[in-house]
Scaffold this motif. Structure first.
Motif, PDB file in Angstrom:
ATOM      1  N   SER A  20       0.826  -1.203   0.000  1.00 45.55           N
ATOM      2  CA  SER A  20       0.000   0.000   0.000  1.00 45.55           C
ATOM      3  C   SER A  20       0.865   1.260   0.000  1.00 45.55           C
ATOM      4  CB  SER A  20      -0.914  -0.018   1.233  1.00 45.55           C
ATOM      5  OG  SER A  20      -1.645   1.168   1.324  1.00 45.55           O
ATOM      6  N   SER A  21       1.926   1.245   0.798  1.00 45.37           N
ATOM      7  CA  SER A  21       2.821   2.415   0.852  1.00 45.37           C
ATOM      8  C   SER A  21       3.532   2.622  -0.482  1.00 45.37           C
ATOM      9  CB  SER A  21       3.851   2.223   1.969  1.00 45.37           C
ATOM     10  OG  SER A  21       3.230   2.151   3.232  1.00 45.37           O
ATOM     11  N   LEU A  22       3.917   1.524  -1.133  1.00 45.65           N
ATOM     12  CA  LEU A  22       4.580   1.640  -2.429  1.00 45.65           C
ATOM     13  C   LEU A  22       3.628   2.181  -3.493  1.00 45.65           C
ATOM     14  CD1 LEU A  22       6.622  -1.695  -2.355  1.00 45.65           C
ATOM     15  CD2 LEU A  22       7.564   0.629  -2.320  1.00 45.65           C
ATOM     16  N   ALA A  23       2.368   1.765  -3.420  1.00 42.94           N
ATOM     17  CA  ALA A  23       1.371   2.289  -4.369  1.00 42.94           C
ATOM     18  C   ALA A  23       1.195   3.791  -4.160  1.00 42.94           C
ATOM     19  CB  ALA A  23       0.039   1.561  -4.179  1.00 42.94           C
ATOM     20  N   ALA A  24       1.152   4.216  -2.903  1.00 42.27           N
ATOM     21  CA  ALA A  24       0.996   5.654  -2.616  1.00 42.27           C
ATOM     22  C   ALA A  24       2.210   6.429  -3.113  1.00 42.27           C
ATOM     23  CB  ALA A  24       0.809   5.861  -1.119  1.00 42.27           C
ATOM     24  N   ALA A  29       4.380  10.230  -7.157  1.00 41.83           N
ATOM     25  CA  ALA A  29       5.452  10.600  -8.085  1.00 41.83           C
ATOM     26  C   ALA A  29       4.894  11.403  -9.261  1.00 41.83           C
ATOM     27  CB  ALA A  29       6.154   9.346  -8.601  1.00 41.83           C
ATOM     28  N   LEU A  30       3.563  11.339  -9.443  1.00 44.84           N
ATOM     29  CA  LEU A  30       2.914  12.114 -10.500  1.00 44.84           C
ATOM     30  C   LEU A  30       2.631  13.529  -9.996  1.00 44.84           C
ATOM     31  CD1 LEU A  30       0.334   9.426 -11.690  1.00 44.84           C
ATOM     32  CD2 LEU A  30       2.437  10.126 -12.852  1.00 44.84           C
ATOM     33  N   LEU A  43      -2.687  24.948   0.310  1.00 40.65           N
ATOM     34  CA  LEU A  43      -2.331  23.559   0.634  1.00 40.65           C
ATOM     35  C   LEU A  43      -0.958  23.481   1.309  1.00 40.65           C
ATOM     36  CD1 LEU A  43      -3.445  21.435  -2.482  1.00 40.65           C
ATOM     37  CD2 LEU A  43      -4.191  21.070  -0.123  1.00 40.65           C
ATOM     38  N   ALA A  44      -0.007  24.204   0.746  1.00 39.83           N
ATOM     39  CA  ALA A  44       1.357  24.169   1.291  1.00 39.83           C
ATOM     40  C   ALA A  44       1.406  24.728   2.706  1.00 39.83           C
ATOM     41  CB  ALA A  44       2.294  24.948   0.366  1.00 39.83           C
ATOM     42  N   ALA A  45       0.592  25.743   2.973  1.00 34.37           N
ATOM     43  CA  ALA A  45       0.577  26.375   4.298  1.00 34.37           C
ATOM     44  C   ALA A  45      -0.311  25.624   5.282  1.00 34.37           C
ATOM     45  CB  ALA A  45       0.106  27.823   4.164  1.00 34.37           C
ATOM     46  N   LYS A  46      -0.938  24.539   4.831  1.00 35.56           N
ATOM     47  CA  LYS A  46      -1.813  23.696   5.658  1.00 35.56           C
ATOM     48  C   LYS A  46      -3.051  24.433   6.160  1.00 35.56           C
ATOM     49  CE  LYS A  46       2.071  20.771   7.139  1.00 35.56           C
ATOM     50  NZ  LYS A  46       1.882  19.857   6.011  1.00 35.56           N
ATOM     51  N   VAL A  47      -3.440  25.478   5.443  1.00 28.36           N
ATOM     52  CA  VAL A  47      -4.749  26.086   5.705  1.00 28.36           C
ATOM     53  C   VAL A  47      -5.827  25.134   5.181  1.00 28.36           C
ATOM     54  CG1 VAL A  47      -6.236  28.088   5.271  1.00 28.36           C
ATOM     55  CG2 VAL A  47      -3.748  28.387   5.474  1.00 28.36           C
ATOM     56  N   ILE A  48      -5.517  24.507   4.059  1.00 28.98           N
ATOM     57  CA  ILE A  48      -6.368  23.468   3.487  1.00 28.98           C
ATOM     58  C   ILE A  48      -5.566  22.163   3.485  1.00 28.98           C
ATOM     59  CG2 ILE A  48      -7.578  22.697   1.409  1.00 28.98           C
ATOM     60  CD1 ILE A  48      -8.046  25.648   0.714  1.00 28.98           C
ATOM     61  N   CYS A  49      -6.235  21.072   3.809  1.00 26.35           N
ATOM     62  CA  CYS A  49      -5.554  19.771   3.930  1.00 26.35           C
ATOM     63  C   CYS A  49      -6.346  18.713   3.154  1.00 26.35           C
ATOM     64  CB  CYS A  49      -5.483  19.409   5.419  1.00 26.35           C
ATOM     65  SG  CYS A  49      -5.036  17.704   5.763  1.00 26.35           S
ATOM     66  N   ASP A  50      -5.653  17.971   2.292  1.00 27.85           N
ATOM     67  CA  ASP A  50      -6.349  16.922   1.519  1.00 27.85           C
ATOM     68  C   ASP A  50      -6.184  15.540   2.166  1.00 27.85           C
ATOM     69  OD1 ASP A  50      -3.781  16.153   0.954  1.00 27.85           O
ATOM     70  OD2 ASP A  50      -3.913  16.480  -1.206  1.00 27.85           O
ATOM     71  N   ILE A  51      -5.747  15.506   3.403  1.00 27.09           N
ATOM     72  CA  ILE A  51      -5.619  14.274   4.199  1.00 27.09           C
ATOM     73  C   ILE A  51      -4.785  13.231   3.447  1.00 27.09           C
ATOM     74  CG2 ILE A  51      -6.857  12.784   5.831  1.00 27.09           C
ATOM     75  CD1 ILE A  51      -9.282  14.370   5.590  1.00 27.09           C
ATOM     76  N   ASN A  52      -3.784  13.695   2.734  1.00 28.31           N
ATOM     77  CA  ASN A  52      -2.852  12.786   2.043  1.00 28.31           C
ATOM     78  C   ASN A  52      -3.573  11.793   1.131  1.00 28.31           C
ATOM     79  OD1 ASN A  52      -0.612  13.923   3.510  1.00 28.31           O
ATOM     80  ND2 ASN A  52      -1.259  12.695   5.275  1.00 28.31           N
ATOM     81  N   GLU A  53      -4.571  12.287   0.409  1.00 30.69           N
ATOM     82  CA  GLU A  53      -5.324  11.389  -0.482  1.00 30.69           C
ATOM     83  C   GLU A  53      -4.514  10.984  -1.711  1.00 30.69           C
ATOM     84  OE1 GLU A  53      -9.079  13.002  -1.540  1.00 30.69           O
ATOM     85  OE2 GLU A  53     -10.001  12.515   0.391  1.00 30.69           O
ATOM     86  N   GLY A  54      -3.429  11.690  -2.003  1.00 31.21           N
ATOM     87  CA  GLY A  54      -2.609  11.328  -3.153  1.00 31.21           C
ATOM     88  C   GLY A  54      -2.731  12.324  -4.293  1.00 31.21           C
ATOM     89  N   HIS A  55      -1.726  12.305  -5.153  1.00 31.49           N
ATOM     90  CA  HIS A  55      -1.657  13.287  -6.237  1.00 31.49           C
ATOM     91  C   HIS A  55      -2.544  12.945  -7.427  1.00 31.49           C
ATOM     92  CE1 HIS A  55       2.558  15.024  -5.021  1.00 31.49           C
ATOM     93  NE2 HIS A  55       1.683  15.028  -4.026  1.00 31.49           N
ATOM     94  N   ALA A  56      -2.872  11.680  -7.583  1.00 32.17           N
ATOM     95  CA  ALA A  56      -3.628  11.263  -8.777  1.00 32.17           C
ATOM     96  C   ALA A  56      -4.787  10.358  -8.355  1.00 32.17           C
ATOM     97  CB  ALA A  56      -2.709  10.547  -9.754  1.00 32.17           C
TER      98      ALA A  56
END
Length: 495
Positions: A20-24, A29-30, A43-56
């Motif tokens: 699972s970690s390798l898939a993430a 990487a995208l 997002l970078a300032a953590k005012v908004i957070c995507d809960i590490n859902e992934g880039h793609a």
């Protein structure tokens, strides 16, 4: 490449967790879906957070299959005919679960299990029903080792529902999570008492205000993962949350917060949500490749997305000059006004492919993650700053109705609750009469600890801190929440 090697050599993860970690890592990487510069900055300032859902995002965060349809028709893709008895029904469901994706890799919704199995249970003897449900629960715990896996029962009193509660109390497993749709009069006194006793003993089921949620969703809704309220046959593409403490920190006072900072932050939050929605539908083409969609077990028209918030307590404290929710009337009124303003702002933005909520994005009080430090979950009162219980529940009852896709509160009792289930039930009834939508209760010394919306065993937390590999990946999240969020310091109530 170092990150990949670190995952491969990590002795605290087992094979499945490494996969699972390798898939993430591969997904991340995208490049992230294209966003405006302002959205990237939030997002970078953590005012908004995507809960590490992934880039793609290539699958929705939460999926609630229509298991009733599966029971009625079977599945051509899985080469399974419609079940003819209890054994075939349980076997078929356990097979299907392995094919339901989510953000965790495990199914976050296992269905309204009492409704699904009760028609078959009529032909089973007591011992047969008990043995099969025991095997079902053990199979779920061992093959879907994730505390976000969630089962629903109720509101009607059924033989299956009662047996399931009895077995849950005996097995004392963290998985699956469990919700009872509670409707006084329909749920019945014996079933309610059994549910209360079970919740006091092991921290589950949650109590879900069925009348309130039917008024929002109709009868076909489910509770998935942690307190997420969504349509059966649908789900949520994503959950992107707004840190109200950070927004307040950027504001030059309450008026600036309401009129300038909050609208801008919500606009950017909705931009991120809609971009992720479109990626799943248009670029990942999830619904074109999913057999769940081809066989009608899910429909895109029942999906939505969720705009979450957290840090209300700290925002109010900052904007009011030290006001304390639950103690100060002005602070309570400010929290209610902010919740109303937020809902208005979220609903003002179209939601891409959010037909499940009328083309608008769902509004959600996010119950916290392990990396949250010095910021309170959702719109709850900060741990360690809780007012008397009834004041806390009265405020919760005013805040809950603003949130359509999920909100909750947690109440801990001492050992006196064990001898007074009727008293616990009166508190639950009172909370729901005041507007509370979902309420979790637990005993402070329970082996199963309610972290945010999920449960973790105390013994597993200790094993995690000793560096032992564990079957449930959610133990890591729970242990870090205990360390960072003061989860074990919640106020304890007695009778």
């Amino acid at each position: 490449m170092d990150a990949i090697r670190n995952i491969i050599g990590d002795t605290t993860q087992d094979y499945h967790q490494k996969r699972s970690s390798l898939a993430a890592a591969a997904e991340n990487a995208l490049p992230y879906p294209e966003l405006s510069e302002a959205a990237r900055e939030y997002l970078a300032a953590k005012v908004i957070c995507d809960i590490n859902e992934g880039h793609a995002p290539y699958r929705p965060r939460y999926i609630l299959p229509d298991y009733q349809k599966f029971i009625a028709h079977g599945s051509a893709y899985l080469n399974l005919e419609a079940p003819r008895d209890l054994w075939e029904a349980v076997n078929g469901l356990l097979i299907l679960y392995r094919y339901v994706p989510s953000i965790t890799g495990y199914p976050v919704y296992l269905g309204q299990i009492d409704e699904l199995l009760e028609p078959f249970a009529a032909e089973a003897g007591e011992r047969e029903l008990e043995k099969l449900l025991r095997l079902y629960l053990v199979q779920v715990d061992r093959t879907l080792p994730d505390a976000f896996v969630h089962l629903n029962i109720g509101p009607a009193d059924t033989r299956t529902g009662r047996m399931l509660l009895k077995l849950e109390r005996e097995l004392r497993q963290a998985v699956p999570n469990l919700s009872l749709k509670y409707l006084p009069g329909t749920t019945g006194p014996e079933f309610t008492r059994l549910a209360v006793e079970t919740a006091v003993a092991i921290g589950k089921p949650y109590f879900v205000n069925h009348a309130e949620l039917v008024s929002v969703w109709g009868e076909r809704y489910g509770i998935a993962s942690c307190y997420n309220t969504l349509k059966i046959g649908g789900g949520s593409y994503t959950l992107v949350r707004l840190n109200l403490k950070e927004v307040a920190g950027r504001s030059a006072g309450y008026r600036d917060f309401l009129e300038r900072q909050l609208p801008e932050a919500v606009r950017l939050q909705c931009e991120i949500i809609n971009r992720r929605n479109r990626f799943i539908v248009e670029e990942a083409k999830f619904f074109e490749s999913s057999f769940l969609a081809r066989e009608g077990l899910i429909e895109r028209s029942s999906f939505t997305a969720m705009a979450g918030v957290f840090g209300m307590y700290e925002a109010v404290e900052s904007l009011s000059g030290g006001g304390r929710m639950g103690f100060d009337r002005a602070a309570d009124e400010m929290a209610v006004a902010i919740a109303g303003r937020l809902r208005e702002l979220v609903r003002s933005h179209p939601g891409a492919y959010c037909e499940g909520t009328g083309g608008r994005i769902g509004f959600h009080a996010q119950s916290g993650i392990d990396s949250d430090i010095d910021v309170t979950a959702g719109v709850r009162i900060k741990i360690g700053a809780e007012p008397p219980l009834f004041d806390q529940l009265r405020l919760a009852g005013r805040l809950h109705p603003f949130f359509d896709t999920g909100i909750s509160d947690i109440t801990l009792f001492d050992r006196t609750a064990e001898g007074n289930p009727a008293g616990v039930q009166k508190i639950i009834d009172g909370a729901m009469a005041s507007g509370v939508r979902i309420m979790a209760v637990n005993r402070a010394d329970s082996e199963l600890v309610r972290i945010t919306g999920y449960l973790v065993k105390r013994a597993d937390i200790e094993r995690y801190f000793r560096g032992e590999p564990l079957r449930e990946g959610t133990v890591r999240l729970g242990a870090e929440s205990v360390r960072n969020n003061r989860v074990l310091e919640r106020a304890v109530r007695g009778f």
